[in-house]
Design a protein around this motif. Structure first.
Motif, mmCIF file in Angstrom:
data_model
loop_
_atom_site.group_PDB
_atom_site.id
_atom_site.type_symbol
_atom_site.label_atom_id
_atom_site.label_comp_id
_atom_site.label_asym_id
_atom_site.label_seq_id
_atom_site.Cartn_x
_atom_site.Cartn_y
_atom_site.Cartn_z
ATOM 1 N N ILE A 34 9.910 -2.356 5.176
ATOM 2 C CA ILE A 34 9.924 -3.554 6.021
ATOM 3 C C ILE A 34 8.935 -4.551 5.446
ATOM 4 O O ILE A 34 8.072 -4.196 4.644
ATOM 5 N N PHE A 35 9.073 -5.799 5.864
ATOM 6 C CA PHE A 35 8.128 -6.816 5.432
ATOM 7 C C PHE A 35 7.645 -7.590 6.641
ATOM 8 O O PHE A 35 8.431 -8.078 7.437
ATOM 9 N N LEU A 36 6.352 -7.655 6.766
ATOM 10 C CA LEU A 36 5.695 -8.540 7.714
ATOM 11 C C LEU A 36 4.298 -8.771 7.194
ATOM 12 O O LEU A 36 3.879 -8.153 6.224
ATOM 13 N N SER A 37 3.591 -9.676 7.799
ATOM 14 C CA SER A 37 2.254 -9.982 7.293
ATOM 15 C C SER A 37 1.226 -9.764 8.388
ATOM 16 O O SER A 37 1.557 -9.648 9.561
ATOM 17 N N GLY A 38 -0.001 -9.727 7.966
ATOM 18 C CA GLY A 38 -1.103 -9.648 8.900
ATOM 19 C C GLY A 38 -1.843 -10.966 8.904
ATOM 20 O O GLY A 38 -1.774 -11.733 7.943
ATOM 21 N N THR A 39 -2.530 -11.227 9.980
ATOM 22 C CA THR A 39 -3.341 -12.431 10.066
ATOM 23 C C THR A 39 -4.477 -12.182 11.046
ATOM 24 O O THR A 39 -4.487 -11.178 11.754
ATOM 25 N N LEU A 40 -5.425 -13.101 11.045
ATOM 26 C CA LEU A 40 -6.532 -13.053 11.999
ATOM 27 C C LEU A 40 -6.332 -14.141 13.037
ATOM 28 O O LEU A 40 -6.082 -15.302 12.695
ATOM 29 N N ILE A 41 -6.455 -13.780 14.293
ATOM 30 C CA ILE A 41 -6.463 -14.743 15.392
ATOM 31 C C ILE A 41 -7.726 -14.463 16.188
ATOM 32 O O ILE A 41 -7.891 -13.368 16.740
ATOM 33 N N ASN A 42 -8.623 -15.438 16.217
ATOM 34 C CA ASN A 42 -9.914 -15.260 16.893
ATOM 35 C C ASN A 42 -10.623 -13.980 16.425
ATOM 36 O O ASN A 42 -11.100 -13.187 17.237
ATOM 37 N N ASN A 43 -10.651 -13.777 15.116
ATOM 38 C CA ASN A 43 -11.286 -12.601 14.497
ATOM 39 C C ASN A 43 -10.668 -11.279 14.919
ATOM 40 O O ASN A 43 -11.323 -10.236 14.897
ATOM 41 N N THR A 44 -9.413 -11.309 15.301
ATOM 42 C CA THR A 44 -8.677 -10.115 15.702
ATOM 43 C C THR A 44 -7.514 -9.922 14.737
ATOM 44 O O THR A 44 -6.702 -10.837 14.559
ATOM 45 N N ASN A 45 -7.450 -8.760 14.091
ATOM 46 C CA ASN A 45 -6.340 -8.470 13.179
ATOM 47 C C ASN A 45 -5.075 -8.232 13.978
ATOM 48 O O ASN A 45 -5.059 -7.431 14.918
#
Length: 80
Positions: A34-45
């Motif tokens: 599968i393909f998806l990405s990670g990101t940070l939102i308000n220092n939350t992975n």
């Protein structure tokens, strides 16, 4: 549509949850199914999934969540 998800475990602190979600992204990249990405939102992975493809079927989403559960369990063991 973009979905934001976070693997969550009861009685787990934020640092451990951040490590868990980062590990899931690493495992997704290694696994390749599968393909998806990670990101940070308000220092939350968090995990970020782009569902804009008009040809996406329910079976595709079911498969995605099956793999996420599998890799989430594996990540939980690896960071324990």
């Amino acid at each position: 549509m973009i979905l934001i998800l976070r693997m969550w475990r009861r009685k787990t602190n934020d640092n451990k949850l951040n490590a868990l979600n980062k590990k899931i992204i690493e495992l997704i990249e290694e696994d390749g199914r599968i393909f998806l990405s990670g990101t940070l939102i308000n220092n939350t992975n968090v995990l970020r999934i782009n569902c804009i493809n008009h040809r996406r079927k329910k079976s595709d989403i079911d498969f995605l969540f099956k793999i996420l559960r599998e890799l989430g369990e594996k990540a939980s063991i690896l960071i324990a």
